[in-house]
Design an enzyme around this catalytic site. Structure first.
Site, PDB file in Angstrom:
ATOM      1  N   LEU A   3      19.461 -40.255 -21.124  1.00 18.17           N
ATOM      2  CA  LEU A   3      19.889 -39.738 -22.408  1.00 18.17           C
ATOM      3  C   LEU A   3      19.285 -40.455 -23.609  1.00 18.17           C
ATOM      4  CD1 LEU A   3      23.545 -38.625 -21.847  1.00 18.17           C
ATOM      5  CD2 LEU A   3      21.433 -37.351 -21.689  1.00 18.17           C
ATOM      6  N   CYS A   4      18.618 -41.605 -23.405  1.00 16.62           N
ATOM      7  CA  CYS A   4      17.933 -42.209 -24.529  1.00 16.62           C
ATOM      8  C   CYS A   4      16.677 -41.420 -24.841  1.00 16.62           C
ATOM      9  CB  CYS A   4      17.577 -43.658 -24.250  1.00 16.62           C
ATOM     10  SG  CYS A   4      19.009 -44.701 -24.380  1.00 16.62           S
ATOM     11  N   ASN A   5      16.335 -40.548 -23.947  1.00 14.44           N
ATOM     12  CA  ASN A   5      15.150 -39.742 -24.134  1.00 14.44           C
ATOM     13  C   ASN A   5      15.501 -38.308 -23.767  1.00 14.44           C
ATOM     14  OD1 ASN A   5      12.632 -38.404 -23.541  1.00 14.44           O
ATOM     15  ND2 ASN A   5      11.734 -40.417 -23.821  1.00 14.44           N
TER      16      ASN A   5
END
Ligand SMILES: *Cc1c(COP(=O)(O)O)cnc(C)c1O
Length: 801
Positions: free
Chosen positions: A394-396
């Site tokens: 989810l950071c990307n």
């Protein structure tokens, strides 16, 4: 001893002596496999030593003052700025360095400045961006996500035809931290060309991921981005510091901001007709608000120098890492289940022409049927095996979504179902850095092969539906855990113990809560909790806790009257339920003990600010939630147990497991573990089979049981001495907590390591069975009101499937 230097294999680029460098510089890595370098890399021992010597032999004052100590700091900061520019091959006449807390703060400086432009700005961000870049879109009235090279190009060009001329900011990552794709400077170059024709177009280059394993070369200003953001801890492991590298010809747009503070002003009139004079000496002087993190900047000098000594250059690191990543990628790609299907679904293998790839290996594990293996489960086993992984996507978000083919609706649905970072849409992400070696790759491949590669060539036959059966056992031991996650209280074998809807009397009635977060503490995080020993005395009506954690000659003890509720305060807390639908933190309202001597007793025992809390006597109803099963019977209740009122463990299954552990020790090349006692499973009721000579045990028979009856030996109480019936709610899903030795709070790899091999179904690991009293409804009373039964060691148990 002077730090040694890498010896580079001329063909592969591998650092041949990396093992000896690891031994001397990264003692933290002894015995474990660290693959979470996209999170942070590790700092070298020599760096910390050099920095600490510098701090203890010099006096550093707050910069920007006339004193000698202050001057020393100022001078070192100026030097460090220059050294950063040299590291990036950037000409100090063309570039400036603004020190920031991290890459995200660097990005925010740019975003805030653009937001202040009259009419705002146009923002184009690449789909592969980190959340730090994506968030900038909220500040722009006109933001667009760009999904391909062509999209970026036409977005840049459209600026020339606009009637309203707002500045354009194009943001993209140097390297996708999901796929490792590297995008280079071509879009920065294009933007520079457009800008030379008068178009107001700027580039924000997120180098945070790229810089950790590749050189950033700003030697050619024509192709260099206007703004480059990076984090030094990702390159050197330490210090925690970031920077924004600004191309001076693009700096004016940043310095037009309205805010000023700290060292950024020359003079300020505070009241009356206010005015201030901005320091206009340099871009960094105008953007660095407040006191610089000057100790960190001094550490950075040491980091830069030592890095050069150890690794020569980022180009060499890049080759070493790529060699490792290629080995890993190749072996994962080729690994097959016995039925011929791949074990890994690899991501980011495709590239556009001319595109480079960083040493990032992203994949999901697939079972023999081609279904995804849950990463949360993989992570549990990896923890036991001391392999530090990064799972998550989810950071990307853009990259993950593209790779998995998820739609925005899928994402929102996942979110509503409780998936945050961790959960569906997760990807295992490995990134070998400078310190990684071939052994890391081998260990990881061996781990995947051992646990996730099913070599049998055929599908297992379907189990025929078992015929109804009856097994007879007796109760071997009864145990309660008065304080959740703390030591067991073995119920004396002579005692007849009450069992109600919420389980055995006083089981998991208390817990420890963090005084700051109000979260219930768990042994998984604080293994020492296993050494806090609660005792219940029903005659005296007391709970006594003892421990010997502070090394005193005699154990320390605290006694609380069960009926004393005088200093209880009701507070909303969260307990970790490990439900698949919520990462952590089911809210409950429980009563905290506020007396200072109680708080002090537990806080000093664990060295964590915490206190005791009790499940309230009335008004709260928690429902059992068994992982891996749909909602169980909803009129049942539990206190602070995680999932169900009672956990049953079969001696026959423990015996079988220990045979399996021994067999694996004998046959395996992996590090052997040890046999485990039944206590490791923290069951309430341990039952053993009543066998007539020649009969065999029935390990794991509990998997098929639906009900059990316990025939209480009532003679001792004279009370309702007949049978108590229980429903078997389902099997118990296990995590690495079973590996904490309950006698000394150390972590081992068994039994999880063998359970994961022998007791895994649908990717989950099972042992033991959840029970609930038949007809037991959760009344208002803590003992459950309603139905009750009695159990005692030696009672006969009949189990029916
Ligand atoms: C880590 C990372 C960031 C954020 O860096 P912080 O130091 O946490 O601010 C931004 N972009 C990418 C590509 C990263 O890998």
């Amino acid at each position: 001893m002077a730090p040694s230097r890498v010896e580079i294999d001329p063909i592969t680029g591998y650092f041949n002596n990396i093992d000896s460098i690891r031994a001397s510089e990264y003692p933290q890595l002894t015995d474990l496999t660290y693959l979470d370098h996209s999170g942070t890399t590790l700092y070298a021992k020599s760096l910390i030593e050099a920095f600490s010597k510098d701090l203890t032999t010099n006096l550093f004052g707050n910069p920007h003052s006339a004193s000698g100590s202050s001057q020393l700091s100022t001078q070192r900061v100026d030097d460090a700025r220059l050294e950063v520019l040299r590291f990036l091959k950037a000409d100090p006449d063309v570039f400036d360095v603004v020190f920031t807390a991290n890459a995200t703060t660097a990005i925010k400086i740019v975003a805030d400045a653009f937001r202040e432009q009259p009419g705002g700005f146009q923002y184009g961000y690449h789909v592969d961006s980190h959340t730090s870049l994506i968030g900038v879109r909220e500040l722009s009235p006109r933001a667009e996500c760009l999904t391909s090279h062509d999209a970026v190009e036409s977005w840049l060009k459209q600026g020339s035809s606009e009637v309203v001329q707002q500045p354009q900011l194009l943001a993209y990552p140097g390297q996708s931290n999901m796929t490792g794709r590297r995008y280079g400077f071509r879009w920065a170059e294009m933007s520079n060309e457009l800008r030379s024709t008068g178009q107001q177009c700027y580039t924000l280059f997120d180098a945070a991921a790229l810089a950790s394993t590749a050189p950033i070369d700003l030697s050619n200003p024509q192709i260099a981005p206007s703004f480059t953001a990076l984090s030094f801890y990702k390159i050197f492991g330490f210090p925690d510091l970031g920077a924004l590298i600004v191309k001076k010809d693009a700096g004016r747009i940043l310095t037009q901001r309205r805010y000023f503070g700290g060292g950024t002003v020359e003079a300020v009139a505070v009241s009356g007709k206010t005015w201030h004079e901005v320091r206009d000496t340099s871009i960094h002087a105008q953007l660095e608000d407040g006191t610089l993190p000057f100790h960190n900047i001094i550490a950075l000098q040491h980091a830069l120098r030592l890095h050069r000594t150890l690794y020569k250059s980022m180009t060499d690191i890049s080759r070493h890492c790529e060699h490792l990543a290629n080995m890993l990628r190749k072996q994962l790609t080729e690994m097959r289940h016995g039925v011929g299907r791949p074990v890994c679904q690899m991501y980011g293998m495709e590239r556009e022409a001319g595109e480079d790839a960083g040493p990032v290996v992203s994949f999901n594990l697939l079972d023999r049927h081609g279904e995804y293996v849950s990463n949360a489960e993989v992570e549990k086993l990896a923890i036991v095996k001391k392999i530090h992984l990064r799972t998550g996507g989810l950071c990307n978000p853009g990259g993950t979504v593209t790779a998995l083919g998820l739609t925005p609706n899928d994402l929102r649905r996942n979110y509503q179902a409780g998936y945050r970072c961790g959960g569906l849409g997760d990807i295992i992400n490995g990134k070998p850095p400078g310190q990684s070696d071939l052994k890391d790759v081998e260990t990881f491949i061996a781990f995947i092969r051992e646990y996730y590669c099913d070599t049998s060539p055929h599908s297992p036959p379907c189990n025929p539906t078992p015929k109804p059966k009856k097994h007879t056992f007796t109760i071997e031991s009864l145990t309660i855990f008065p304080i959740k996650s703390c030591a067991a209280f073995p119920i004396p074998s002579y005692a007849n113990w009450q069992v109600g809807a919420r389980g055995l009397l006083h089981d998991r009635e208390w817990c420890l809560v963090h005084l700051g977060t109000h979260q219930a503490l768990s042994q998984k995080k604080y293994p020492k909790m296993a050494l806090l020993r609660p005792t219940i005395d029903l005659h005296q009506q007391t709970l006594t806790i003892t421990h010997n954690l502070n090394g005193q000659s005699r154990p320390q003890a605290l006694t609380i009257a069960l009926g004393d509720n005088s200093n209880l305060l009701s507070i909303d807390s969260t307990i970790c339920t490990r439900k698949p639908t919520s990462v952590c933190g089911e809210p409950v309202s429980i009563e905290h003990y506020t007396a200072p001597h109680i708080t002090e007793f537990f806080s000093s025992a664990l060295n964590v600010p915490c206190t005791l809390a009790r499940f309230p006597h009335s008004g709260v109803l928690r429902k059992p939630q068994i992982r891996g099963l749909p909602d169980v019977n909803t009129d049942r209740a539990i206190a602070l147990a995680n999932e169900s009122p009672i956990l049953l463990v079969s001696r026959s299954s423990v015996n079988r497991l220990n045979e399996d552990i021994k067999a694996r020790i004998a046959s395996s090349t992996i590090k052997p573990g040890k046999a485990v006692p039944a206590e490791a499973f923290r069951g309430n009721i341990v039952i053993a089979e009543t066998l007539v000579r020649g009969q065999k045990e029935h390990p794991y028979a509990e998997d098929d049981w639906t009900t059990i009856s316990i025939f209480n030996d009532a003679s001792s109480t004279g009370e309702n001495g007949d049978k108590t019936q229980f429903d078997v709610l389902g099997p118990c899903q296990r995590c690495q907590m079973v590996c904490i030795d309950q006698t000394d709070a150390t972590r081992r790899q068994e039994p999880f390591s063998t359970l994961a091999k022998t007791r895994r179904r649908e990717g989950k690991v099972w042992f033991g069975a959840h029970l609930a009293l038949v007809g037991g409804r959760g009344g208002d009373e803590l003992d459950g009101g309603g139905e009750k039964g009695w159990v005692k060691v030696g009672d006969r148990v009949e189990c029916y499937s």
